[in-house]
Scaffold this motif. Structure first.
Motif, PDB file in Angstrom:
ATOM      1  N   ASN A  15      -9.020  -0.463   5.252  1.00  0.00           N
ATOM      2  CA  ASN A  15      -8.234  -0.613   6.474  1.00  0.00           C
ATOM      3  C   ASN A  15      -6.885   0.093   6.373  1.00  0.00           C
ATOM      4  O   ASN A  15      -6.462   0.800   7.312  1.00  0.00           O
ATOM      5  CB  ASN A  15      -8.043  -2.097   6.775  1.00  0.00           C
ATOM      6  CG  ASN A  15      -7.243  -2.348   8.037  1.00  0.00           C
ATOM      7  OD1 ASN A  15      -6.158  -2.926   7.997  1.00  0.00           O
ATOM      8  ND2 ASN A  15      -7.780  -1.925   9.175  1.00  0.00           N
ATOM      9  N   GLU A  16      -6.197  -0.086   5.245  1.00  0.00           N
ATOM     10  CA  GLU A  16      -4.879   0.532   5.073  1.00  0.00           C
ATOM     11  C   GLU A  16      -4.975   2.059   5.094  1.00  0.00           C
ATOM     12  O   GLU A  16      -4.147   2.738   5.703  1.00  0.00           O
ATOM     13  CB  GLU A  16      -4.237   0.069   3.762  1.00  0.00           C
ATOM     14  CG  GLU A  16      -3.837  -1.396   3.751  1.00  0.00           C
ATOM     15  CD  GLU A  16      -2.710  -1.704   4.726  1.00  0.00           C
ATOM     16  OE1 GLU A  16      -1.900  -0.805   5.005  1.00  0.00           O
ATOM     17  OE2 GLU A  16      -2.652  -2.853   5.210  1.00  0.00           O
TER      18      GLU A  16
ATOM     19  N   GLY B  13      -4.800   6.566  -1.131  1.00  0.00           N
ATOM     20  CA  GLY B  13      -3.784   5.544  -1.269  1.00  0.00           C
ATOM     21  C   GLY B  13      -4.042   4.624  -2.446  1.00  0.00           C
ATOM     22  O   GLY B  13      -5.118   4.638  -3.049  1.00  0.00           O
ATOM     23  N   VAL B  14      -3.021   3.831  -2.769  1.00  0.00           N
ATOM     24  CA  VAL B  14      -3.088   2.867  -3.869  1.00  0.00           C
ATOM     25  C   VAL B  14      -2.673   1.505  -3.333  1.00  0.00           C
ATOM     26  O   VAL B  14      -1.664   1.381  -2.628  1.00  0.00           O
ATOM     27  CB  VAL B  14      -2.160   3.262  -5.038  1.00  0.00           C
ATOM     28  CG1 VAL B  14      -2.374   2.316  -6.218  1.00  0.00           C
ATOM     29  CG2 VAL B  14      -2.379   4.702  -5.454  1.00  0.00           C
TER      30      VAL B  14
ATOM     31  N   CYS C 105      -8.105   4.823  -3.158  1.00  0.00           N
ATOM     32  CA  CYS C 105      -9.099   5.687  -2.516  1.00  0.00           C
ATOM     33  C   CYS C 105      -8.566   7.110  -2.544  1.00  0.00           C
ATOM     34  O   CYS C 105      -7.353   7.339  -2.595  1.00  0.00           O
ATOM     35  CB  CYS C 105      -9.411   5.235  -1.086  1.00  0.00           C
ATOM     36  SG  CYS C 105      -8.046   5.407   0.070  1.00  0.00           S
ATOM     37  N   ILE C 106      -9.490   8.068  -2.565  1.00  0.00           N
ATOM     38  CA  ILE C 106      -9.161   9.489  -2.570  1.00  0.00           C
ATOM     39  C   ILE C 106      -9.974  10.147  -1.474  1.00  0.00           C
ATOM     40  O   ILE C 106     -11.187   9.931  -1.364  1.00  0.00           O
ATOM     41  CB  ILE C 106      -9.489  10.140  -3.920  1.00  0.00           C
ATOM     42  CG1 ILE C 106      -8.725   9.459  -5.051  1.00  0.00           C
ATOM     43  CG2 ILE C 106      -9.147  11.640  -3.892  1.00  0.00           C
ATOM     44  CD1 ILE C 106      -9.112   9.958  -6.440  1.00  0.00           C
ATOM     45  N   ALA C 107      -9.326  10.953  -0.635  1.00  0.00           N
ATOM     46  CA  ALA C 107      -9.995  11.598   0.486  1.00  0.00           C
ATOM     47  C   ALA C 107      -9.432  12.991   0.695  1.00  0.00           C
ATOM     48  O   ALA C 107      -8.401  13.366   0.111  1.00  0.00           O
ATOM     49  CB  ALA C 107      -9.808  10.765   1.754  1.00  0.00           C
TER      50      ALA C 107
ATOM     51  N   TYR D 291       0.854  -1.194   0.000  1.00  0.00           N
ATOM     52  CA  TYR D 291       0.000   0.000   0.000  1.00  0.00           C
ATOM     53  C   TYR D 291       0.886   1.238   0.000  1.00  0.00           C
ATOM     54  O   TYR D 291       1.867   1.303   0.739  1.00  0.00           O
ATOM     55  CB  TYR D 291      -0.901  -0.004   1.231  1.00  0.00           C
ATOM     56  CG  TYR D 291      -1.738   1.250   1.387  1.00  0.00           C
ATOM     57  CD1 TYR D 291      -2.978   1.372   0.764  1.00  0.00           C
ATOM     58  CD2 TYR D 291      -1.302   2.309   2.179  1.00  0.00           C
ATOM     59  CE1 TYR D 291      -3.756   2.511   0.918  1.00  0.00           C
ATOM     60  CE2 TYR D 291      -2.062   3.456   2.333  1.00  0.00           C
ATOM     61  CZ  TYR D 291      -3.289   3.552   1.703  1.00  0.00           C
ATOM     62  OH  TYR D 291      -4.048   4.691   1.857  1.00  0.00           O
ATOM     63  N   GLU D 292       0.524   2.209  -0.852  1.00  0.00           N
ATOM     64  CA  GLU D 292       1.243   3.483  -0.901  1.00  0.00           C
ATOM     65  C   GLU D 292       0.274   4.638  -0.705  1.00  0.00           C
ATOM     66  O   GLU D 292      -0.796   4.656  -1.327  1.00  0.00           O
ATOM     67  CB  GLU D 292       1.914   3.690  -2.273  1.00  0.00           C
ATOM     68  CG  GLU D 292       3.164   2.910  -2.508  1.00  0.00           C
ATOM     69  CD  GLU D 292       3.789   3.275  -3.854  1.00  0.00           C
ATOM     70  OE1 GLU D 292       3.308   4.249  -4.495  1.00  0.00           O
ATOM     71  OE2 GLU D 292       4.727   2.591  -4.263  1.00  0.00           O
ATOM     72  N   PRO D 293       0.621   5.608   0.139  1.00  0.00           N
ATOM     73  CA  PRO D 293      -0.193   6.817   0.221  1.00  0.00           C
ATOM     74  C   PRO D 293      -0.211   7.527  -1.133  1.00  0.00           C
ATOM     75  O   PRO D 293       0.746   7.426  -1.912  1.00  0.00           O
ATOM     76  CB  PRO D 293       0.524   7.666   1.276  1.00  0.00           C
ATOM     77  CG  PRO D 293       1.301   6.678   2.087  1.00  0.00           C
ATOM     78  CD  PRO D 293       1.725   5.614   1.109  1.00  0.00           C
TER      79      PRO D 293
END
Length: 309
Positions: free
Chosen positions: A264-265, A220-221, A232-234, A159-161
């Motif tokens: 979760n990540e 994150g990706v 996801c984008i926030a 997982y990467e931010p």
């Protein structure tokens, strides 16, 4: 009033308003106000210390609750009267949409004859960040099992931010996700909405630097064997809340728990006390998925209609 469409140039003042008002509702967030102009042709007007917003659906105009940039509520009636005066020659009803329970009570106190309609499909799901990141307890055991299943099948996942270097990979996942859903959405008549959503996502990514600087845009990706499979984008909605705008996972990995993993990540990296995962749009499957995480709060919303004249 000087109505105009909101742009990235407005992000600072919209975010200032959001922070000063301690917003929990996603529709009042600076990023959403700008992104969803593309879907609802929304407009804003700034009159003194007040920010007004309206949008259109089925050729009818709806308004958001007016907000003082500095978080004051002293002159709400004066702000509403500005709208009533402007509309008096156009229609007989001033319609407010996505109104919170507290705002509904203010409007009813000022206008006792107002008509109120609950809109549960628009209510936001608010979660405690700590609970989404830890997934502790019996109620969330199924979510932990989904993650274990994913880890077992894809031990090399990572997982990467979200950052400037992986934005193109997010676009890649979105393109693939849209292709996966093309046939079903075409038959259901929702393809236009999904294509519009893709345009909005790309616009957010193309303006990531500005949104990140002013609103803490993040996300994150998720990778499997170094290939992007979910994102996801926030963005920061207010001091206590971060708002998840978009979350997508490619079908093969969705079946193995990919959505649970990306959720979760990301939660592990969120810096706020709460996470707003937005509304369910009245879609049964989406409602069931959101409820399965046991929200801390269901943020109810209403339509309030006030007579003019």
């Amino acid at each position: 009033m000087d109505w105009r469409k909101p742009t990235v140039a407005d992000v600072d003042i919209l975010q200032e308003c959001a922070l000063n008002n301690n917003f929990f509702a996603n529709n009042y967030g600076a990023v959403n106000s700008i992104l969803y102009e593309k879907k609802f042709h929304s407009q804003i007007a700034i009159d003194g210390e007040w920010i007004f917003e309206k949008f259109f659906e089925d050729e009818k105009s709806y308004f958001s609750f007016p907000h003082n940039i500095h978080g004051k509520l002293d002159d709400v009636k004066q702000a509403v009267e500005v709208l009533r005066k402007e509309l008096c020659s156009e229609c007989k009803i001033l319609s407010f949409e996505n109104i919170l329970a507290s705002e509904k009570e203010i409007l009813l106190e000022l206008y006792p004859d107002a008509k109120v309609t609950a809109t549960p499909e628009s209510g936001d799901y608010i979660y405690c960040t700590e609970k989404l990141s830890g997934l502790a307890g019996k109620k969330l055991s199924r979510k932990r099992n989904h993650i274990h299943q994913f880890q077992k099948k894809y031990p090399q996942f990572s997982y990467e931010p979200l950052n400037e270097q992986n934005l193109s990979l997010v676009k890649e996942v979105e393109e693939k996700w849209l292709k996966e859903n093309f046939s079903v959405s075409s038959e259901a008549g929702t393809l236009f909405d999904l294509e519009a959503e893709k345009e909005i996502i790309f616009y957010a990514l193309d303006n990531f630097e500005a949104f990140s600087k002013s609103c803490g845009m993040t996300g994150g990706v998720l990778f499997v064997c170094e290939n992007p499979v979910a994102f996801c984008i926030a963005s920061v909605l207010s001091q206590k809340v971060i708002d998840v705008h978009f979350e997508k996972c490619l079908a093969p990995f969705d079946h193995d728990g990919g959505y649970t993993v990306i959720n979760n990540e990301f939660s592990k990296t969120a810096s706020t006390e709460f996470i707003n995962r937005e509304e369910d749009l009245g879609i049964d499957g989406l409602r069931k998925a959101k409820l399965s995480y046991y929200p801390e709060q269901m943020l109810e919303k209403f339509r309030v209609e006030i007579g003019i004249g």
